[in-house]
Design a protein around this motif. Sequence first.
Motif, PDB file in Angstrom:
ATOM      1  N   ILE A 122      15.115  -4.016   2.445  1.00  0.00           N
ATOM      2  CA  ILE A 122      14.159  -5.086   2.160  1.00  0.00           C
ATOM      3  C   ILE A 122      12.893  -4.839   2.975  1.00  0.00           C
ATOM      4  CG2 ILE A 122      13.722  -7.571   2.263  1.00  0.00           C
ATOM      5  CD1 ILE A 122      16.836  -7.902   2.211  1.00  0.00           C
ATOM      6  N   THR A 123      11.753  -4.949   2.310  1.00  0.00           N
ATOM      7  CA  THR A 123      10.471  -4.870   3.004  1.00  0.00           C
ATOM      8  C   THR A 123       9.516  -5.883   2.393  1.00  0.00           C
ATOM      9  OG1 THR A 123       8.606  -3.468   3.636  1.00  0.00           O
ATOM     10  CG2 THR A 123       9.623  -2.991   1.511  1.00  0.00           C
ATOM     11  N   ASP A 124       8.699  -6.475   3.228  1.00  0.00           N
ATOM     12  CA  ASP A 124       7.665  -7.377   2.712  1.00  0.00           C
ATOM     13  C   ASP A 124       6.290  -6.719   2.820  1.00  0.00           C
ATOM     14  OD1 ASP A 124       7.294  -7.501   5.429  1.00  0.00           O
ATOM     15  OD2 ASP A 124       7.473  -9.669   5.588  1.00  0.00           O
ATOM     16  N   GLU A 125       6.279  -5.396   2.936  1.00  0.00           N
ATOM     17  CA  GLU A 125       5.028  -4.662   3.121  1.00  0.00           C
ATOM     18  C   GLU A 125       4.608  -3.841   1.909  1.00  0.00           C
ATOM     19  OE1 GLU A 125       5.618  -2.338   6.648  1.00  0.00           O
ATOM     20  OE2 GLU A 125       5.535  -4.084   7.950  1.00  0.00           O
ATOM     21  N   PHE A 126       5.219  -4.070   0.744  1.00  0.00           N
ATOM     22  CA  PHE A 126       4.830  -3.295  -0.432  1.00  0.00           C
ATOM     23  C   PHE A 126       3.489  -3.785  -0.961  1.00  0.00           C
ATOM     24  CE2 PHE A 126       4.552  -2.549  -4.987  1.00  0.00           C
ATOM     25  CZ  PHE A 126       4.716  -1.178  -5.019  1.00  0.00           C
ATOM     26  N   SER A 127       2.637  -2.836  -1.324  1.00  0.00           N
ATOM     27  CA  SER A 127       1.374  -3.223  -1.958  1.00  0.00           C
ATOM     28  C   SER A 127       0.915  -2.143  -2.925  1.00  0.00           C
ATOM     29  CB  SER A 127       0.290  -3.503  -0.918  1.00  0.00           C
ATOM     30  OG  SER A 127      -0.072  -2.329  -0.249  1.00  0.00           O
ATOM     31  N   SER A 128       0.300  -2.605  -3.977  1.00  0.00           N
ATOM     32  CA  SER A 128      -0.395  -1.764  -4.943  1.00  0.00           C
ATOM     33  C   SER A 128      -1.664  -2.545  -5.275  1.00  0.00           C
ATOM     34  CB  SER A 128       0.480  -1.521  -6.181  1.00  0.00           C
ATOM     35  OG  SER A 128       0.845  -2.739  -6.786  1.00  0.00           O
ATOM     36  N   VAL A 129      -2.405  -2.107  -6.284  1.00  0.00           N
ATOM     37  CA  VAL A 129      -3.610  -2.855  -6.636  1.00  0.00           C
ATOM     38  C   VAL A 129      -3.656  -3.118  -8.133  1.00  0.00           C
ATOM     39  CG1 VAL A 129      -4.974  -2.021  -4.675  1.00  0.00           C
ATOM     40  CG2 VAL A 129      -5.075  -0.794  -6.845  1.00  0.00           C
ATOM     41  N   CYS A 130      -4.361  -4.170  -8.488  1.00  0.00           N
ATOM     42  CA  CYS A 130      -4.579  -4.510  -9.889  1.00  0.00           C
ATOM     43  C   CYS A 130      -5.378  -3.380 -10.537  1.00  0.00           C
ATOM     44  CB  CYS A 130      -5.340  -5.825  -9.989  1.00  0.00           C
ATOM     45  SG  CYS A 130      -5.870  -6.222 -11.669  1.00  0.00           S
ATOM     46  N   PRO A 131      -4.928  -2.874 -11.686  1.00  0.00           N
ATOM     47  CA  PRO A 131      -5.642  -1.760 -12.315  1.00  0.00           C
ATOM     48  C   PRO A 131      -7.023  -2.130 -12.851  1.00  0.00           C
ATOM     49  CG  PRO A 131      -3.832  -2.490 -13.717  1.00  0.00           C
ATOM     50  CD  PRO A 131      -3.724  -3.255 -12.432  1.00  0.00           C
ATOM     51  N   TRP A 132      -7.318  -3.418 -12.975  1.00  0.00           N
ATOM     52  CA  TRP A 132      -8.611  -3.839 -13.513  1.00  0.00           C
ATOM     53  C   TRP A 132      -9.615  -4.212 -12.432  1.00  0.00           C
ATOM     54  CZ3 TRP A 132      -4.156  -6.027 -16.006  1.00  0.00           C
ATOM     55  CH2 TRP A 132      -3.817  -5.344 -17.176  1.00  0.00           C
ATOM     56  N   THR A 133      -9.147  -4.867 -11.365  1.00  0.00           N
ATOM     57  CA  THR A 133     -10.076  -5.345 -10.334  1.00  0.00           C
ATOM     58  C   THR A 133      -9.987  -4.571  -9.028  1.00  0.00           C
ATOM     59  OG1 THR A 133      -8.497  -6.933  -9.415  1.00  0.00           O
ATOM     60  CG2 THR A 133      -9.917  -7.697 -11.238  1.00  0.00           C
ATOM     61  N   GLY A 134      -8.852  -3.921  -8.787  1.00  0.00           N
ATOM     62  CA  GLY A 134      -8.644  -3.244  -7.513  1.00  0.00           C
ATOM     63  C   GLY A 134      -8.201  -4.184  -6.409  1.00  0.00           C
ATOM     64  N   LEU A 135      -8.013  -5.457  -6.736  1.00  0.00           N
ATOM     65  CA  LEU A 135      -7.550  -6.410  -5.727  1.00  0.00           C
ATOM     66  C   LEU A 135      -6.070  -6.160  -5.432  1.00  0.00           C
ATOM     67  CD1 LEU A 135      -9.362  -9.616  -6.999  1.00  0.00           C
ATOM     68  CD2 LEU A 135      -9.944  -8.224  -5.001  1.00  0.00           C
ATOM     69  N   PRO A 136      -5.638  -6.405  -4.192  1.00  0.00           N
ATOM     70  CA  PRO A 136      -4.263  -6.061  -3.804  1.00  0.00           C
ATOM     71  C   PRO A 136      -3.202  -6.948  -4.442  1.00  0.00           C
ATOM     72  CG  PRO A 136      -5.398  -7.168  -2.009  1.00  0.00           C
ATOM     73  CD  PRO A 136      -6.419  -6.952  -3.092  1.00  0.00           C
ATOM     74  N   ASP A 137      -2.078  -6.322  -4.751  1.00  0.00           N
ATOM     75  CA  ASP A 137      -0.859  -7.012  -5.172  1.00  0.00           C
ATOM     76  C   ASP A 137       0.173  -6.752  -4.084  1.00  0.00           C
ATOM     77  OD1 ASP A 137      -1.646  -8.071  -7.648  1.00  0.00           O
ATOM     78  OD2 ASP A 137      -1.245  -6.187  -8.676  1.00  0.00           O
TER      79      ASP A 137
END
Length: 134
Positions: free
Chosen positions: A40-55
């Motif tokens: 379990i990790t709460d540190e996963f992140s990617s970005v929205c392919p349209w805005t580049g804002l973090p997910d």
Amino acid sequence: MTDKYKERRFDIYGYEKIDKEVLESIEYEYPEKNTIVEYITDEFSSVCPWTGLPDNAKLTIRYIPHKKLVELKSLKYYLTSYRNVGILQEHAINRILDDLVEFLQPKFMEIIGEFQERGGIATRIIARYEKEEY
């Protein structure tokens, strides 16, 4: 009044930046057992392919190993490689499942992504794999 955010974008990388080659394994000494392993990790992140804002998401990886365990440092590097990749949340969770199943060949695997709210809507994605003869 102009929309000052209309043209605002951040650097977004393609899927080629997802580094599954960094994954390493450890031999599993109890293949006859159906032991459930969970990371379990709460540190996963990617970005929205349209805005580049973090997910950002809490990620749970649950599996029953067959012959291999994933080495945790390599898993951390693999997951971190998603950091600036423009990918839909649903696609990210399925891609992680596909990569880890291909690499580990487990008896069973489940990936759960619990993404932070956007516009008051939280997203929870569950992707599963089960070996046919399991």
